[in-house]
Design a protein around this motif. Structure first.
Motif, mmCIF file in Angstrom:
data_model
loop_
_atom_site.group_PDB
_atom_site.id
_atom_site.type_symbol
_atom_site.label_atom_id
_atom_site.label_comp_id
_atom_site.label_asym_id
_atom_site.label_seq_id
_atom_site.Cartn_x
_atom_site.Cartn_y
_atom_site.Cartn_z
ATOM 1 N N SER A 9 0.868 -1.185 0.000
ATOM 2 C CA SER A 9 0.000 0.000 0.000
ATOM 3 C C SER A 9 0.903 1.233 0.000
ATOM 4 C CB SER A 9 -0.900 -0.036 1.237
ATOM 5 O OG SER A 9 -1.774 1.061 1.261
ATOM 6 N N VAL A 10 1.115 1.795 -1.169
ATOM 7 C CA VAL A 10 2.167 2.812 -1.309
ATOM 8 C C VAL A 10 1.653 4.219 -1.578
ATOM 9 C CG1 VAL A 10 3.920 1.170 -2.126
ATOM 10 C CG2 VAL A 10 2.404 2.261 -3.779
ATOM 11 N N SER A 11 0.410 4.316 -2.020
ATOM 12 C CA SER A 11 -0.043 5.612 -2.515
ATOM 13 C C SER A 11 -0.617 6.474 -1.385
ATOM 14 C CB SER A 11 -1.080 5.376 -3.619
ATOM 15 O OG SER A 11 -1.234 6.527 -4.384
ATOM 16 N N PRO A 33 5.310 -7.405 1.856
ATOM 17 C CA PRO A 33 6.094 -8.564 1.402
ATOM 18 C C PRO A 33 7.541 -8.539 1.896
ATOM 19 C CG PRO A 33 4.845 -7.646 -0.428
ATOM 20 C CD PRO A 33 4.599 -6.757 0.748
ATOM 21 N N ALA A 34 8.086 -7.339 2.076
ATOM 22 C CA ALA A 34 9.486 -7.232 2.518
ATOM 23 C C ALA A 34 9.661 -7.745 3.949
ATOM 24 C CB ALA A 34 9.947 -5.785 2.429
ATOM 25 N N ASP A 35 8.546 -7.848 4.682
ATOM 26 C CA ASP A 35 8.647 -8.188 6.101
ATOM 27 C C ASP A 35 8.234 -9.615 6.441
ATOM 28 O OD1 ASP A 35 9.518 -5.617 6.572
ATOM 29 O OD2 ASP A 35 7.465 -4.856 6.737
ATOM 30 N N GLY A 50 -3.013 -8.349 -1.361
ATOM 31 C CA GLY A 50 -3.693 -7.160 -1.890
ATOM 32 C C GLY A 50 -2.775 -5.980 -2.099
ATOM 33 N N SER A 51 -3.252 -5.067 -2.953
ATOM 34 C CA SER A 51 -2.546 -3.791 -3.179
ATOM 35 C C SER A 51 -3.515 -2.827 -3.852
ATOM 36 C CB SER A 51 -1.306 -3.991 -4.064
ATOM 37 O OG SER A 51 -1.656 -4.106 -5.423
ATOM 38 N N PHE A 58 -2.213 -5.052 -10.283
ATOM 39 C CA PHE A 58 -1.723 -4.982 -8.908
ATOM 40 C C PHE A 58 -0.304 -4.416 -8.902
ATOM 41 C CE2 PHE A 58 -5.368 -7.528 -8.404
ATOM 42 C CZ PHE A 58 -5.739 -7.442 -7.077
ATOM 43 N N HIS A 59 0.115 -3.931 -7.760
ATOM 44 C CA HIS A 59 1.432 -3.300 -7.672
ATOM 45 C C HIS A 59 2.515 -4.300 -8.117
ATOM 46 C CE1 HIS A 59 4.945 -1.253 -6.046
ATOM 47 N NE2 HIS A 59 4.196 -0.161 -6.062
ATOM 48 N N PRO A 60 3.471 -3.850 -8.960
ATOM 49 C CA PRO A 60 4.488 -4.777 -9.469
ATOM 50 C C PRO A 60 5.281 -5.485 -8.367
ATOM 51 C CG PRO A 60 4.893 -2.513 -10.250
ATOM 52 C CD PRO A 60 3.578 -2.522 -9.526
ATOM 53 N N ARG A 61 5.481 -4.795 -7.248
ATOM 54 C CA ARG A 61 6.252 -5.428 -6.163
ATOM 55 C C ARG A 61 5.510 -6.641 -5.607
ATOM 56 N NH1 ARG A 61 7.399 -4.173 -0.814
ATOM 57 N NH2 ARG A 61 6.149 -2.282 -0.777
ATOM 58 N N LEU A 62 4.173 -6.570 -5.532
ATOM 59 C CA LEU A 62 3.387 -7.714 -5.053
ATOM 60 C C LEU A 62 3.435 -8.842 -6.090
ATOM 61 C CD1 LEU A 62 1.473 -8.840 -2.834
ATOM 62 C CD2 LEU A 62 -0.425 -7.993 -4.219
ATOM 63 N N ARG A 63 3.266 -8.468 -7.366
ATOM 64 C CA ARG A 63 3.241 -9.498 -8.414
ATOM 65 C C ARG A 63 4.583 -10.234 -8.502
ATOM 66 N NH1 ARG A 63 2.280 -7.042 -13.470
ATOM 67 N NH2 ARG A 63 2.414 -4.949 -12.619
ATOM 68 N N GLU A 64 5.673 -9.455 -8.421
ATOM 69 C CA GLU A 64 7.007 -10.086 -8.503
ATOM 70 C C GLU A 64 7.243 -11.005 -7.307
ATOM 71 O OE1 GLU A 64 9.522 -6.686 -9.074
ATOM 72 O OE2 GLU A 64 8.455 -6.314 -10.961
#
Ligand SMILES: Cc1cc2nc3c(=O)[nH]c(=O)nc-3n(C[C@H](O)[C@H](O)[C@H](O)COP(=O)(O)O)c2cc1C
Length: 157
Positions: A9-11, A33-35, A50-51, A58-64
């Motif tokens: 959730s970045v925005s 995901p980083a945690d 979710g994102s 969906f946010h690329p960081r979640l998909r990757e």
């Protein structure tokens, strides 16, 4: 039922607010995901992913992160998102994340989407879209979604 919610959730923190509402009902921690170590997902009965939606996905960081997950054997999952506009019937971005999760061996049992305040740059000129979302009704809808999910999964296990 042991659950965890993985959320990018970045925005504006819109999706995080939805994740927290769902997490409260499911008694699930919300993590970026980083945690979380992907190997730890094997210890959960249910995983939420979710994102926010960015350029119809969906946010690329979640998909990757999902693409790199260890394969699972039909582990139960759900998908959630917030977006400036209501999800169009075609193409459905939730469908693409569901397909990605299925490739990793997840069984996607349900989906939740709602609007989130959107200030993608052209919209900034008009003060943004879906101002005030997620609002109290969206949060209540997220809670009801989680209650339904919990009831169904508890009954079937
Ligand atoms: C660069 C950018 C692209 C976006 N693309 C879309 C889009 O394609 N469709 C949509 O409905 N909303 C779009 N949005 C709005 C976000 O999905 C919305 O603000 C979401 O609630 C953000 O979630 P977050 O605050 O959890 O990151 C976009 C926002 C940004 C900043």
């Amino acid at each position: 039922m042991k659950a965890v919610i993985v959320c990018v959730s970045v925005s504006h923190g819109n999706t995080r607010r939805i994740a927290e509402a769902i997490g409260e009902v499911l008694d699930a921690q919300v993590v970026d995901p980083a945690d979380i170590d992907p190997a730890d997902l094997a210890s959960y009965d249910l995983v939420g992913f979710g994102s926010g939606i960015f350029t119809m996905n969906f946010h690329p960081r979640l998909r990757e992160w999902i693409r790199a997950l260890p394969p699972q054997d039909r582990r139960r999952a759900f998908v959630f998102a917030t977006s400036g506009m209501v999800e169009p019937p075609f193409p459905r971005y939730t469908r693409s994340l569901t397909a990605l999760l299925e490739q990793r061996g997840y069984d996607v049992v349900d989906l939740f989407t709602c609007r989130g305040f959107d200030t993608w740059w052209p919209l900034r000129i008009i003060g943004g879209l879906s101002k005030g979302h997620p609002d109290t009704r969206d949060i209540q809808a997220a809670r009801s979604f989680a209650e339904g999910l919990r009831a169904r999964l508890t009954a079937s296990s």
